[in-house]
Motif scaffolding. Structure first.
Motif, short mmCIF file in Angstrom:
data_model
loop_
_atom_site.label_atom_id
_atom_site.label_comp_id
_atom_site.label_asym_id
_atom_site.label_seq_id
_atom_site.Cartn_x
_atom_site.Cartn_y
_atom_site.Cartn_z
N GLU A 40 11.92 105.18 28.46
CA GLU A 40 12.06 103.87 27.94
C GLU A 40 12.74 103.11 28.91
OE1 GLU A 40 14.58 104.33 24.14
OE2 GLU A 40 14.22 106.33 24.52
N ASP A 41 12.71 101.53 28.56
CA ASP A 41 13.04 100.60 29.56
C ASP A 41 14.51 100.35 29.58
OD1 ASP A 41 13.81 98.16 30.69
OD2 ASP A 41 11.64 97.15 30.06
N LYS A 81 16.01 96.65 29.41
CA LYS A 81 15.94 96.24 27.85
C LYS A 81 16.99 96.93 27.24
CE LYS A 81 12.58 95.78 24.44
NZ LYS A 81 12.41 97.07 23.72
N HIS A 138 20.47 95.21 27.98
CA HIS A 138 20.44 94.24 27.41
C HIS A 138 20.72 94.13 26.11
CE1 HIS A 138 20.27 92.07 31.08
NE2 HIS A 138 18.80 92.27 31.32
N GLU A 139 20.12 94.87 25.35
CA GLU A 139 20.34 94.94 23.68
C GLU A 139 21.95 95.44 23.58
OE1 GLU A 139 15.85 96.01 22.55
OE2 GLU A 139 17.19 97.33 22.21
N GLN A 188 17.79 99.72 38.09
CA GLN A 188 17.88 98.90 36.72
C GLN A 188 19.13 99.06 36.10
OE1 GLN A 188 14.77 100.72 34.63
NE2 GLN A 188 13.07 99.55 35.25
#
Ligand SMILES: NC(=O)c1ccc[n+]([C@@H]2O[C@H](COP(=O)([O-])OP(=O)(O)OC[C@H]3O[C@@H](n4cnc5c(N)ncnc54)[C@H](OP(=O)(O)O)[C@@H]3O)[C@@H](O)[C@H]2O)c1
Length: 324
Positions: A210-211, A214, A217-218, A238
């Motif tokens: 998974e990212d 992202k 951020h969520e 990341q």
């Protein structure tokens, strides 16, 4: 009390630093106890991802230590106190203890008996079996030192834990929850995600699929307060990129593809420093409710070489040697 020092024990030792082929099951004398030490009858020895570094002479070089060959391997474990030195007053014969033995000239935990400085050992938290405590010492102290001493994690803060299904990571997830932080756990593989979900993380993702940016951020739209990195490389980059301005990242020395400094955030490296206060805090946090120290696979002492080979494969939690 019967003195063990003239008896022999089963152990796995090396006669010189080198590859896995140097590891040999041996009969060696039970080490003698000095005033500030305890003799432990080993129940379980942790098999750490850093144990090959010990075998290859990495720690000896790093700390400028001369090994006392034959050197018994094994940096942490748990068992029962058999004898205590004259100056030791906080532990007694029969106590269940866990502890750390890094490059001790008297040998490590891959043996029926080991001698430890009393300050490098502690009573096993009541909630844990002696077996599970066998893989707790190094990774538990490293998890707590990362969260507490290095990141100074506070209640209500958001933290990403990278490598959450690994040795340090699965303990750090539970400790961070006990410290009342919000935890985004980045585990490895479907089995890693399923495992970490039961440890109470607020959100778990698979960092191999998974990212991470992202998901972070969520989880924390204004940026994360902290990240604990138990793996390096792109995933670590990341995680650091998802920090808020002024956020903090920490990684224990040894993490490969070393995380790099970034503008606007702090990236800190550290070493685990076992001492009685850290052990006391770790025990207090662990005893605050159900706590899982996970052993993926056990090996017999004589199969220690196979256990070190298995470190190369994917597993969740830790590997261990069982002595009985
Ligand atoms: N300086 C110190 O005091 C100290 C003390 C203890 C440990 N350490 C170091 O700290 C590091 C971690 O130790 P450990 O015992 O926790 O090792 P570990 O059990 O191997 O944990 C690392 C975990 O990270 C996972 N991982 C790697 N890349 C990932 C990704 N992209 N997404 C999600 N997970 C990922 C690994 O999964 P896979 O199983 O899939 O590879 C593994 O579960 C090691 O380098 C060790 O030497 C340093």
């Amino acid at each position: 009390m019967q003195n063990k020092s003239h008896q022999t024990m089963r152990a796995v030792a090396i006669d010189e630093f080198g590859g896995i082929e140097k590891m040999k099951p041996r009969k060696l004398p039970v080490p003698e106890v000095a005033g500030d030490e305890i003799l432990v009858r080993v129940d379980t020895a942790g098999v750490g991802v850093w144990d090959p570094f010990e075998r290859e002479g990495g720690f000896a070089k790093e700390y400028g230590m001369k090994a006392n060959f034959p050197h018994v391997l094994g940096t942490d474990g748990a068992g029962t106190v058999e004898e205590v030195g004259d100056e030791v007053h906080n532990l007694k014969r029969g106590d269940r203890v866990y502890g750390i033995n890094l490059m001790n000239p008297k040998g490590g935990f891959y043996a029926e008996y080991t001698v430890i400085k009393a300050n490098n050992a502690a009573m096993i938290p009541q909630a844990l079996s002696t077996r599970d405590a066998g893989v707790l010492a190094v990774d538990g102290v490293t998890a707590l030192d990362g969260l507490d001493k290095t990141l100074k994690l506070k209640a209500g803060e958001s933290i990403l834990i990278l490598g959450a299904s690994g040795g340090i990571g699965h303990l750090a997830v539970q400790l961070a929850k006990r410290m009342r932080a919000r935890v985004l756990a980045v585990a490895s593989g479907q089995d890693g995600v399923a495992f970490v979900k039961r440890l109470g993380a607020d959100k778990v993702i698979d960092g191999r699929q998974e990212d991470i940016l992202k998901a972070a951020h969520e989880f924390a739209p204004k940026g994360l307060d902290a990240v604990l990195l138990t793996a390096g490389g792109k995933a670590a980059e990341q995680a650091i990129a998802a920090l808020r301005e002024g956020g903090r990242a920490a990684y224990p020395n040894g993490v490969e593809d070393v995380p790099q400094a970034h503008d606007g955030v702090k990236v800190m490296n550290y070493n685990a420093e076992p001492d009685p206060r850290t052990f006391a805090k770790l025990n207090e946090l662990i005893d605050g409710g159900p706590f899982e120290v996970h052993i993926a696979r056990t090996f017999k002492l004589e199969d220690a070489a196979e256990a070190q080979r298995a470190l190369e494969n994917h597993y969740v939690g830790k590997l261990a040697l069982v002595l009985n």
